[in-house]
Write a protein that holds these residues in place. Structure first.
Motif, PDB file in Angstrom:
ATOM      1  N   ASP A 303     -28.921  -7.580  28.237  1.00 53.65           N
ATOM      2  CA  ASP A 303     -28.378  -8.356  27.463  1.00 53.65           C
ATOM      3  C   ASP A 303     -28.083  -9.718  27.993  1.00 53.65           C
ATOM      4  O   ASP A 303     -28.762 -11.231  27.680  1.00 53.65           O
ATOM      5  CB  ASP A 303     -27.705  -8.403  26.660  1.00 53.65           C
ATOM      6  CG  ASP A 303     -28.108  -6.687  25.576  1.00 53.65           C
ATOM      7  OD1 ASP A 303     -29.781  -6.393  25.884  1.00 53.65           O
ATOM      8  OD2 ASP A 303     -27.513  -5.546  25.332  1.00 53.65           O
ATOM      9  N   ILE A 304     -26.867  -9.734  28.423  1.00 49.06           N
ATOM     10  CA  ILE A 304     -25.936 -11.054  28.938  1.00 49.06           C
ATOM     11  C   ILE A 304     -26.399 -11.270  30.071  1.00 49.06           C
ATOM     12  O   ILE A 304     -26.834 -13.028  29.990  1.00 49.06           O
ATOM     13  CB  ILE A 304     -24.611 -10.883  30.012  1.00 49.06           C
ATOM     14  CG1 ILE A 304     -23.477  -9.632  29.379  1.00 49.06           C
ATOM     15  CG2 ILE A 304     -24.193 -11.838  30.499  1.00 49.06           C
ATOM     16  CD1 ILE A 304     -22.663  -9.203  29.867  1.00 49.06           C
ATOM     17  N   THR A 305     -27.346 -11.485  30.905  1.00 46.40           N
ATOM     18  CA  THR A 305     -28.443 -11.916  31.694  1.00 46.40           C
ATOM     19  C   THR A 305     -29.296 -12.519  30.989  1.00 46.40           C
ATOM     20  O   THR A 305     -29.208 -14.408  31.137  1.00 46.40           O
ATOM     21  CB  THR A 305     -28.612 -11.263  32.724  1.00 46.40           C
ATOM     22  OG1 THR A 305     -27.680 -10.193  33.470  1.00 46.40           O
ATOM     23  CG2 THR A 305     -29.839 -12.109  33.934  1.00 46.40           C
ATOM     24  N   THR A 306     -30.223 -13.102  30.133  1.00 42.45           N
ATOM     25  CA  THR A 306     -31.663 -12.730  29.739  1.00 42.45           C
ATOM     26  C   THR A 306     -30.915 -13.698  29.022  1.00 42.45           C
ATOM     27  O   THR A 306     -31.512 -14.824  28.565  1.00 42.45           O
ATOM     28  CB  THR A 306     -31.938 -11.236  28.881  1.00 42.45           C
ATOM     29  OG1 THR A 306     -32.004 -10.915  29.689  1.00 42.45           O
ATOM     30  CG2 THR A 306     -33.086 -12.101  27.896  1.00 42.45           C
ATOM     31  N   ASN A 307     -29.443 -13.935  27.860  1.00 43.19           N
ATOM     32  CA  ASN A 307     -29.310 -14.345  26.366  1.00 43.19           C
ATOM     33  C   ASN A 307     -28.224 -15.773  27.008  1.00 43.19           C
ATOM     34  O   ASN A 307     -28.448 -16.403  26.486  1.00 43.19           O
ATOM     35  CB  ASN A 307     -29.190 -13.853  25.502  1.00 43.19           C
ATOM     36  CG  ASN A 307     -30.118 -12.911  25.045  1.00 43.19           C
ATOM     37  OD1 ASN A 307     -31.021 -13.077  24.520  1.00 43.19           O
ATOM     38  ND2 ASN A 307     -29.834 -11.071  25.025  1.00 43.19           N
ATOM     39  N   TYR A 308     -27.879 -15.580  28.108  1.00 49.76           N
ATOM     40  CA  TYR A 308     -26.925 -16.626  28.667  1.00 49.76           C
ATOM     41  C   TYR A 308     -26.798 -16.879  29.795  1.00 49.76           C
ATOM     42  O   TYR A 308     -27.980 -16.913  30.496  1.00 49.76           O
ATOM     43  CB  TYR A 308     -25.535 -15.853  28.286  1.00 49.76           C
ATOM     44  CG  TYR A 308     -25.154 -15.661  26.880  1.00 49.76           C
ATOM     45  CD1 TYR A 308     -25.418 -16.283  25.994  1.00 49.76           C
ATOM     46  CD2 TYR A 308     -25.498 -13.451  26.406  1.00 49.76           C
ATOM     47  CE1 TYR A 308     -25.174 -15.614  24.303  1.00 49.76           C
ATOM     48  CE2 TYR A 308     -25.072 -13.170  25.551  1.00 49.76           C
ATOM     49  CZ  TYR A 308     -24.931 -14.358  23.877  1.00 49.76           C
ATOM     50  OH  TYR A 308     -25.062 -14.307  22.898  1.00 49.76           O
ATOM     51  N   ASP A 309     -26.079 -18.070  30.385  1.00 53.31           N
ATOM     52  CA  ASP A 309     -26.254 -18.972  31.611  1.00 53.31           C
ATOM     53  C   ASP A 309     -25.657 -17.753  32.389  1.00 53.31           C
ATOM     54  O   ASP A 309     -25.373 -18.688  32.991  1.00 53.31           O
ATOM     55  CB  ASP A 309     -25.987 -19.984  31.095  1.00 53.31           C
ATOM     56  CG  ASP A 309     -26.445 -21.243  32.494  1.00 53.31           C
ATOM     57  OD1 ASP A 309     -27.255 -20.929  33.691  1.00 53.31           O
ATOM     58  OD2 ASP A 309     -25.612 -22.692  32.706  1.00 53.31           O
ATOM     59  N   PHE A 310     -26.552 -16.964  33.317  1.00 50.93           N
ATOM     60  CA  PHE A 310     -26.115 -16.649  34.179  1.00 50.93           C
ATOM     61  C   PHE A 310     -27.530 -15.720  34.537  1.00 50.93           C
ATOM     62  O   PHE A 310     -28.291 -15.540  33.925  1.00 50.93           O
ATOM     63  CB  PHE A 310     -25.266 -15.064  33.787  1.00 50.93           C
ATOM     64  CG  PHE A 310     -23.710 -15.041  33.358  1.00 50.93           C
ATOM     65  CD1 PHE A 310     -22.793 -15.796  34.068  1.00 50.93           C
ATOM     66  CD2 PHE A 310     -23.257 -14.474  32.180  1.00 50.93           C
ATOM     67  CE1 PHE A 310     -21.321 -15.733  33.830  1.00 50.93           C
ATOM     68  CE2 PHE A 310     -21.969 -15.135  31.740  1.00 50.93           C
ATOM     69  CZ  PHE A 310     -21.264 -15.648  32.687  1.00 50.93           C
ATOM     70  N   ASP A 311     -27.029 -15.226  36.367  1.00 49.48           N
ATOM     71  CA  ASP A 311     -28.401 -15.024  36.403  1.00 49.48           C
ATOM     72  C   ASP A 311     -28.042 -13.432  37.069  1.00 49.48           C
ATOM     73  O   ASP A 311     -26.525 -13.411  36.494  1.00 49.48           O
ATOM     74  CB  ASP A 311     -29.203 -15.583  37.544  1.00 49.48           C
ATOM     75  CG  ASP A 311     -27.475 -16.184  39.333  1.00 49.48           C
ATOM     76  OD1 ASP A 311     -26.995 -15.245  39.161  1.00 49.48           O
ATOM     77  OD2 ASP A 311     -27.692 -16.105  40.280  1.00 49.48           O
TER      78      ASP A 311
END
Length: 426
Positions: A303-311
């Motif tokens: 969720d974090i990787t897909t929706n926010y500016d993180f790889d």
């Protein structure tokens, strides 16, 4: 690096439709929502607000994707993203009308609430320099039909794209005496944004009103509103976006002094270093923003990787850093690891701006390496060298660090967090 669900699903689509070969042969490939839905829901498979969110097969081949109708998309080597400029301007203090009781500016947990606060506090009117500003358009609507030029990075020239009634969404449209301002709002800090979010609404309304249309991007995080005004210098060119101005605003009292920080240092109770990787996450504002996002909902790594500016690697670094400070924790839910705010994290996020920042500083400084480095800075009035920071780290009994190169990489995080603390009083 682990693959996200989007990575896996797009790999299947690229293989079944020979997308790379088609792009090489025809310079682009059109794909329908129905085709995407065969492997995963198109809504989840086509929302890439930041360049880093693109599936690996897109990134490896310099590809991007744009909607061209309500149910179809085009894939090619488009230049679709733009980096944010750094905002180092003075923080402007504003206030809400005293009679308002239905807006809690100290508890902003959605983009819609941030937009409402920016309007009723006068932030928007001040920023766009317009009078008698009123909310007029918002929500989902059709884009109408238009054509535009966009840079193809492989061909190194512009190509033409035709759009016919693609679905767009406007977070807020505000009309005043002189302008129609179209607002795109986010409550997540990022390095870049998808220009389409500004361009498609701009093209729709630039053709429907005689007034100048102002595209504005707003980011809300940690009590601060960051506003960017843009202009498309060529209405027909997607990549002609230019930054006109930028400002920062706060509705809360923000005055923090060096004496406030010194008082925290003097009352610190040190903690034993936790058995968690020592932080490698230089941008402390991003840690705060991650906690804000988890305040709304628990999230998996995907969720974090897909929706926010993180790889995926950054997701690991920043979740570990927040866990190191005791702000978040993780648990297993069936086959997934879920991240959530701890009691301490929830308690801090409910505090007013000044007290919240000082509590974040307290969590950092109760770890000896950070306390030692700040003390040395205050003594010499300059940041200790990387070698001095590493020495403080070595003397603090950190968990599972052996290689000299690892110490040096993590030292940059120590310097970054200390600079964040120092900047509170500047």
């Amino acid at each position: 690096m682990s693959s996200t669900k989007n990575d896996i699903a797009w790999e299947k689509l690229f293989k079944s439709h020979n997308i790379l070969s088609e792009v090489q042969r025809n310079r682009s490939f059109e794909i329908s929502a129905a085709q995407i839905n065969q492997v995963r829901e198109a809504r989840l498979m086509t929302k890439f607000d930041h360049k880093i969110n693109l599936p690996k097969i897109f990134t490896d081949n310099k590809l991007s994707i744009l909607p061209i109708t309500r149910g179809s998309y085009v894939i090619s080597q488009f230049e679709t993203y733009k980096k944010f400029a750094e905002i180092d301007s003075e923080l402007i203090r504003v206030s809400l009308p005293e009679y308002l009781q239905s807006i809690d500016y100290e508890n902003i947990n959605s983009e819609a609430m941030a937009i409402n606060c920016s309007f009723v506090s006068g932030i928007l009117a001040d920023f766009v320099e317009d009078e008698e500003l009123l909310p007029t358009v918002s929500g989902r609507m059709g884009s109408s039909s238009f054509s535009f030029n966009i840079r193809n990075m492989e061909l190194k020239r512009d190509v033409t794209i035709n759009v016919k009634n693609s679905q767009i969404e406007i977070d807020g449209g505000y009309e005043g005496l002189r302008y129609l301002t179209l607002l795109e709002a986010k409550n997540a800090i990022s390095d870049d944004f998808l220009v389409r979010q500004l361009y498609y609404p701009y093209r729709l309304w630039a053709g429907n009103v005689a007034k100048r249309v102002k595209p504005v991007f707003m980011v809300y995080s940690n009590g601060v509103y960051y506003l960017y005004e843009y202009q498309f210098e060529n209405v027909n060119n997607y990549n002609s976006l230019a930054l006109i101005k930028q400002k920062r605003y706060s509705i809360e009292a923000v005055e923090i002094t060096l004496e406030d920080i010194l008082q925290i240092m003097g009352n610190i109770q040190f903690v034993t270093e936790p058995e968690i990787a020592f932080p490698q996450a230089d941008n402390f504002n991003r840690i705060i923003n991650l906690c804000e996002l988890l305040f709304q909902n628990e999230m998996t790594k995907d969720d974090i990787t897909t929706n926010y500016d993180f790889d995926p690697r950054q997701t690991n670094y920043y979740t570990d850093a927040a866990r190191y400070l005791g702000l978040i924790d993780k648990k297993r839910d069936n086959s997934s690891i879920v991240f959530y705010l701890t009691y301490e994290g929830e308690k801090i996020l409910k505090l007013k701006y000044k007290v919240r920042q000082l509590n974040f500083a307290r969590l950092i400084l109760r770890h000896r390496p950070y306390h030692d480095v700040l003390r040395k800075y205050l003594t010499t009035r300059k940041m200790p060298s990387k070698e001095e920071i590493v020495r403080s780290m070595r003397e603090s009994g950190l968990y599972n660090i052996e290689a000299e190169s690892t110490y040096k990489r993590r030292a940059s995080t120590v310097a970054g967090w200390i600079n964040w603390i120092l900047n509170l009083s500047r």
